[in-house]
Motif scaffolding. Structure first.
Motif, PDB file in Angstrom:
ATOM      1  N   ASP A   1       8.956 -23.363  15.950  1.00 60.49           N
ATOM      2  CA  ASP A   1       8.255 -22.206  16.513  1.00 60.49           C
ATOM      3  C   ASP A   1       9.048 -20.924  16.261  1.00 60.49           C
ATOM      4  OD1 ASP A   1       6.250 -23.796  17.453  1.00 60.49           O
ATOM      5  OD2 ASP A   1       7.154 -24.061  19.445  1.00 60.49           O
ATOM      6  N   ASN A   2       8.284 -19.820  16.053  1.00 59.86           N
ATOM      7  CA  ASN A   2       8.924 -18.511  15.868  1.00 59.86           C
ATOM      8  C   ASN A   2       9.973 -18.504  14.752  1.00 59.86           C
ATOM      9  OD1 ASN A   2       7.459 -17.340  18.030  1.00 59.86           O
ATOM     10  ND2 ASN A   2       8.876 -18.333  19.467  1.00 59.86           N
ATOM     11  N   GLY A   3       9.706 -19.216  13.672  1.00 62.96           N
ATOM     12  CA  GLY A   3      10.605 -19.218  12.522  1.00 62.96           C
ATOM     13  C   GLY A   3      11.803 -20.114  12.683  1.00 62.96           C
ATOM     14  N   GLU A   4      11.802 -20.939  13.714  1.00 63.63           N
ATOM     15  CA  GLU A   4      12.952 -21.807  13.942  1.00 63.63           C
ATOM     16  C   GLU A   4      12.755 -23.203  13.374  1.00 63.63           C
ATOM     17  OE1 GLU A   4      15.826 -20.682  14.982  1.00 63.63           O
ATOM     18  OE2 GLU A   4      14.831 -18.738  15.026  1.00 63.63           O
ATOM     19  N   GLU A   5      11.650 -23.437  12.660  1.00 63.90           N
ATOM     20  CA  GLU A   5      11.440 -24.746  12.041  1.00 63.90           C
ATOM     21  C   GLU A   5      12.590 -25.037  11.078  1.00 63.90           C
ATOM     22  OE1 GLU A   5       8.320 -26.973   8.977  1.00 63.90           O
ATOM     23  OE2 GLU A   5       7.810 -25.038   9.873  1.00 63.90           O
ATOM     24  N   ALA A   6      13.073 -26.256  11.104  1.00 61.75           N
ATOM     25  CA  ALA A   6      14.229 -26.616  10.282  1.00 61.75           C
ATOM     26  C   ALA A   6      13.826 -26.847   8.836  1.00 61.75           C
ATOM     27  CB  ALA A   6      14.888 -27.867  10.836  1.00 61.75           C
ATOM     28  N   VAL A   7      14.537 -26.170   7.936  1.00 59.87           N
ATOM     29  CA  VAL A   7      14.382 -26.420   6.509  1.00 59.87           C
ATOM     30  C   VAL A   7      15.304 -27.568   6.112  1.00 59.87           C
ATOM     31  CG1 VAL A   7      14.679 -25.443   4.196  1.00 59.87           C
ATOM     32  CG2 VAL A   7      13.797 -24.021   6.036  1.00 59.87           C
ATOM     33  N   VAL A   8      16.490 -27.598   6.734  1.00 62.64           N
ATOM     34  CA  VAL A   8      17.474 -28.661   6.503  1.00 62.64           C
ATOM     35  C   VAL A   8      17.946 -29.174   7.865  1.00 62.64           C
ATOM     36  CG1 VAL A   8      19.765 -29.224   5.580  1.00 62.64           C
ATOM     37  CG2 VAL A   8      18.261 -27.659   4.335  1.00 62.64           C
ATOM     38  N   THR A   9      18.059 -30.474   7.994  1.00 62.09           N
ATOM     39  CA  THR A   9      18.643 -31.052   9.206  1.00 62.09           C
ATOM     40  C   THR A   9      19.877 -31.852   8.819  1.00 62.09           C
ATOM     41  OG1 THR A   9      17.267 -33.044   9.032  1.00 62.09           O
ATOM     42  CG2 THR A   9      16.410 -31.225  10.368  1.00 62.09           C
ATOM     43  N   SER A  10      20.835 -31.919   9.730  1.00 63.70           N
ATOM     44  CA  SER A  10      22.037 -32.723   9.497  1.00 63.70           C
ATOM     45  C   SER A  10      22.648 -33.086  10.839  1.00 63.70           C
ATOM     46  CB  SER A  10      23.055 -31.963   8.647  1.00 63.70           C
ATOM     47  OG  SER A  10      23.708 -30.980   9.426  1.00 63.70           O
ATOM     48  N   ASP A  11      23.619 -33.968  10.811  1.00 62.39           N
ATOM     49  CA  ASP A  11      24.296 -34.344  12.048  1.00 62.39           C
ATOM     50  C   ASP A  11      25.130 -33.182  12.573  1.00 62.39           C
ATOM     51  OD1 ASP A  11      23.204 -36.842  11.896  1.00 62.39           O
ATOM     52  OD2 ASP A  11      24.939 -37.753  10.890  1.00 62.39           O
ATOM     53  N   ALA A  12      25.517 -32.283  11.681  1.00 57.81           N
ATOM     54  CA  ALA A  12      26.328 -31.135  12.096  1.00 57.81           C
ATOM     55  C   ALA A  12      25.457 -30.085  12.772  1.00 57.81           C
ATOM     56  CB  ALA A  12      27.052 -30.538  10.896  1.00 57.81           C
ATOM     57  N   LYS A  13      24.440 -29.573  12.043  1.00 61.95           N
ATOM     58  CA  LYS A  13      23.489 -28.595  12.583  1.00 61.95           C
ATOM     59  C   LYS A  13      22.296 -28.487  11.641  1.00 61.95           C
ATOM     60  CE  LYS A  13      24.160 -24.248  12.433  1.00 61.95           C
ATOM     61  NZ  LYS A  13      23.862 -23.007  11.794  1.00 61.95           N
ATOM     62  N   ASN A  14      21.324 -27.728  12.035  1.00 60.03           N
ATOM     63  CA  ASN A  14      20.134 -27.518  11.212  1.00 60.03           C
ATOM     64  C   ASN A  14      20.153 -26.125  10.590  1.00 60.03           C
ATOM     65  OD1 ASN A  14      19.353 -30.015  12.163  1.00 60.03           O
ATOM     66  ND2 ASN A  14      17.961 -29.164  13.718  1.00 60.03           N
ATOM     67  N   ILE A  15      19.376 -25.956   9.496  1.00 65.55           N
ATOM     68  CA  ILE A  15      19.149 -24.629   8.902  1.00 65.55           C
ATOM     69  C   ILE A  15      17.683 -24.296   9.103  1.00 65.55           C
ATOM     70  CG2 ILE A  15      19.174 -23.217   6.805  1.00 65.55           C
ATOM     71  CD1 ILE A  15      21.363 -25.083   5.729  1.00 65.55           C
ATOM     72  N   SER A  16      17.432 -23.225   9.833  1.00 69.29           N
ATOM     73  CA  SER A  16      16.047 -22.865  10.160  1.00 69.29           C
ATOM     74  C   SER A  16      15.412 -22.018   9.061  1.00 69.29           C
ATOM     75  CB  SER A  16      16.009 -22.087  11.478  1.00 69.29           C
ATOM     76  OG  SER A  16      16.562 -20.788  11.276  1.00 69.29           O
ATOM     77  N   VAL A  17      14.106 -21.893   9.159  1.00 66.79           N
ATOM     78  CA  VAL A  17      13.359 -21.033   8.236  1.00 66.79           C
ATOM     79  C   VAL A  17      13.902 -19.605   8.297  1.00 66.79           C
ATOM     80  CG1 VAL A  17      11.115 -19.950   7.811  1.00 66.79           C
ATOM     81  CG2 VAL A  17      11.239 -22.399   8.299  1.00 66.79           C
ATOM     82  N   THR A  18      14.177 -19.122   9.494  1.00 73.81           N
ATOM     83  CA  THR A  18      14.671 -17.759   9.667  1.00 73.81           C
ATOM     84  C   THR A  18      16.027 -17.567   9.006  1.00 73.81           C
ATOM     85  OG1 THR A  18      13.480 -17.501  11.746  1.00 73.81           O
ATOM     86  CG2 THR A  18      15.326 -15.992  11.351  1.00 73.81           C
ATOM     87  N   GLU A  19      16.933 -18.521   9.202  1.00 70.08           N
ATOM     88  CA  GLU A  19      18.257 -18.433   8.590  1.00 70.08           C
ATOM     89  C   GLU A  19      18.161 -18.423   7.067  1.00 70.08           C
ATOM     90  OE1 GLU A  19      21.335 -20.682  11.544  1.00 70.08           O
ATOM     91  OE2 GLU A  19      19.746 -21.908  10.680  1.00 70.08           O
ATOM     92  N   PHE A  20      17.310 -19.305   6.557  1.00 68.52           N
ATOM     93  CA  PHE A  20      17.125 -19.394   5.111  1.00 68.52           C
ATOM     94  C   PHE A  20      16.523 -18.085   4.576  1.00 68.52           C
ATOM     95  CE2 PHE A  20      14.640 -20.887   1.343  1.00 68.52           C
ATOM     96  CZ  PHE A  20      15.716 -21.287   0.585  1.00 68.52           C
ATOM     97  N   TYR A  21      15.526 -17.564   5.264  1.00 69.38           N
ATOM     98  CA  TYR A  21      14.874 -16.316   4.875  1.00 69.38           C
ATOM     99  C   TYR A  21      15.879 -15.162   4.835  1.00 69.38           C
ATOM    100  CZ  TYR A  21      12.155 -12.028   5.668  1.00 69.38           C
ATOM    101  OH  TYR A  21      11.648 -10.753   5.603  1.00 69.38           O
ATOM    102  N   GLU A  22      16.730 -15.076   5.855  1.00 67.32           N
ATOM    103  CA  GLU A  22      17.699 -13.994   5.921  1.00 67.32           C
ATOM    104  C   GLU A  22      18.683 -14.043   4.754  1.00 67.32           C
ATOM    105  OE1 GLU A  22      17.778 -11.386   7.848  1.00 67.32           O
ATOM    106  OE2 GLU A  22      16.031 -12.001   9.020  1.00 67.32           O
ATOM    107  N   LYS A  23      19.119 -15.245   4.371  1.00 68.85           N
ATOM    108  CA  LYS A  23      20.034 -15.394   3.241  1.00 68.85           C
ATOM    109  C   LYS A  23      19.367 -14.980   1.932  1.00 68.85           C
ATOM    110  CE  LYS A  23      24.031 -17.135   4.626  1.00 68.85           C
ATOM    111  NZ  LYS A  23      25.325 -16.507   4.288  1.00 68.85           N
TER     112      LYS A  23
END
Length: 305
Positions: free
Chosen positions: A1-23
């Motif tokens: 929701d609100n751009g927080e859908e995960a593009v990548v998931t891992s045991d460490a942490k996830n990468i959200s759509v928003t994070e990916f977009y910003e990069k």
């Protein structure tokens, strides 16, 4: 929701759509956005691919294919190396966008050209075809000659041309003199065939158009090829304005764009404003405006050199 859908998931942490977009936005945002905006606008403006556009794309694809053969490599390697593209389809879209940008800019520049400008160009630059014959005396210089030796050779050529004009003044036949002395088209009596402005060297054209039919230059005309004696054999009537108006307009558009390279980007800006383009991401909007400003400034600096 609100751009927080995960593009990548891992045991460490996830990468959200928003994070990916910003990069992606930070690194490639402006270039990608400019192309996307223009593709959107120009796809609406030119809903069908014209025959000319198809031919242009085909020609550009062939150029890359020929280069790939010449350098014993692949089409894909060259477009990746020079354009950062991965496939023929991507390259064709890239070329199509370039073609449509050029067409849109030419169309917008053309709208600014007045009938007064067209009339002025017609009066000053449009002439009927003329036909001439000439006697060319080449300057026989060789690599390694001193400046003095080269100057002497030029004087020899000039004096020879002046002597030929004296022979013409005494009534000798132009064709015979051309066959005897000319280093160009001597077998045709020096005939150049029909031509118009832009077909010959500027010095040659200027002298030829200033002649009356049936007269020749009484002083030698110098070009990079040597000294010419020019005889105007025939001329055609100047074309009507209505018959050359489109060509004149195209010429003036090209002239304006070559004189002001920033004009290309200014007209694309006009087109985007015409379509009501607004960028709602503040960072991208700022980067976009900075990018466009740099393009125009760079173009203006290039014009001033």
């Amino acid at each position: 929701d609100n751009g927080e859908e995960a593009v990548v998931t891992s045991d460490a942490k996830n990468i959200s759509v928003t994070e990916f977009y910003e990069k992606i936005k930070e690194k490639y945002g402006v270039n990608v956005l400019v192309d996307m905006i223009d593709e959107m606008i120009l796809s609406d403006k030119y809903k069908d691919t014209s025959k000319e556009e198809k031919e242009y794309i085909k020609e550009k694809v062939k150029e890359v294919e020929d280069s790939a053969k010449q350098y014993n490599t692949t089409f894909e390697y060259l477009i990746a190396y020079y354009y950062g593209l991965e496939s023929k389809t991507e390259f064709e879209k890239f070329v199509s966008l370039s073609y449509r940008r050029n067409e849109a800019v030419k169309e917008l520049v053309g709208k600014d050209i007045t009938d007064k400008e067209i009339q002025k160009y017609y009066d000053e630059n449009i002439f009927g075809d003329i036909r001439t014959k000439h006697i060319l005396i080449s300057i026989d210089t060789l690599d390694g000659m001193t400046t003095e030796e080269k100057n002497n050779k030029e004087k020899e050529a000039l004096n020879k041309a002046k002597d030929i004009i004296k022979k013409l003044n005494n009534g000798e036949d132009f064709d015979k003199l051309a066959k005897e002395y000319s280093t160009d088209t001597k077998d045709k009596g020096g005939d150049t065939g029909w031509f118009n402005t832009g077909d010959m060297l500027e010095e040659f054209e200027k002298a030829a158009y200033n002649l009356k039919k049936g007269t020749y230059t009484t002083t030698p005309v110098k070009t990079k090829y040597g000294y010419h004696i020019i005889y105007k054999t025939d001329e055609k009537k100047k074309p009507e304005l209505k018959d050359v108006k489109t060509t004149i307009k195209e010429t003036l558009v090209t002239k304006k764009l070559s004189e002001d390279s920033a004009l290309f980007y200014k007209k694309l800006e006009e087109l985007r404003k015409e379509y009501g383009v607004e960028i709602h991401d503040d960072k991208l909007n700022g980067d976009f405006n900075t990018y466009m400003s740099k393009l125009k400034t760079s173009s203006n600096n290039s014009n001033n050199k």
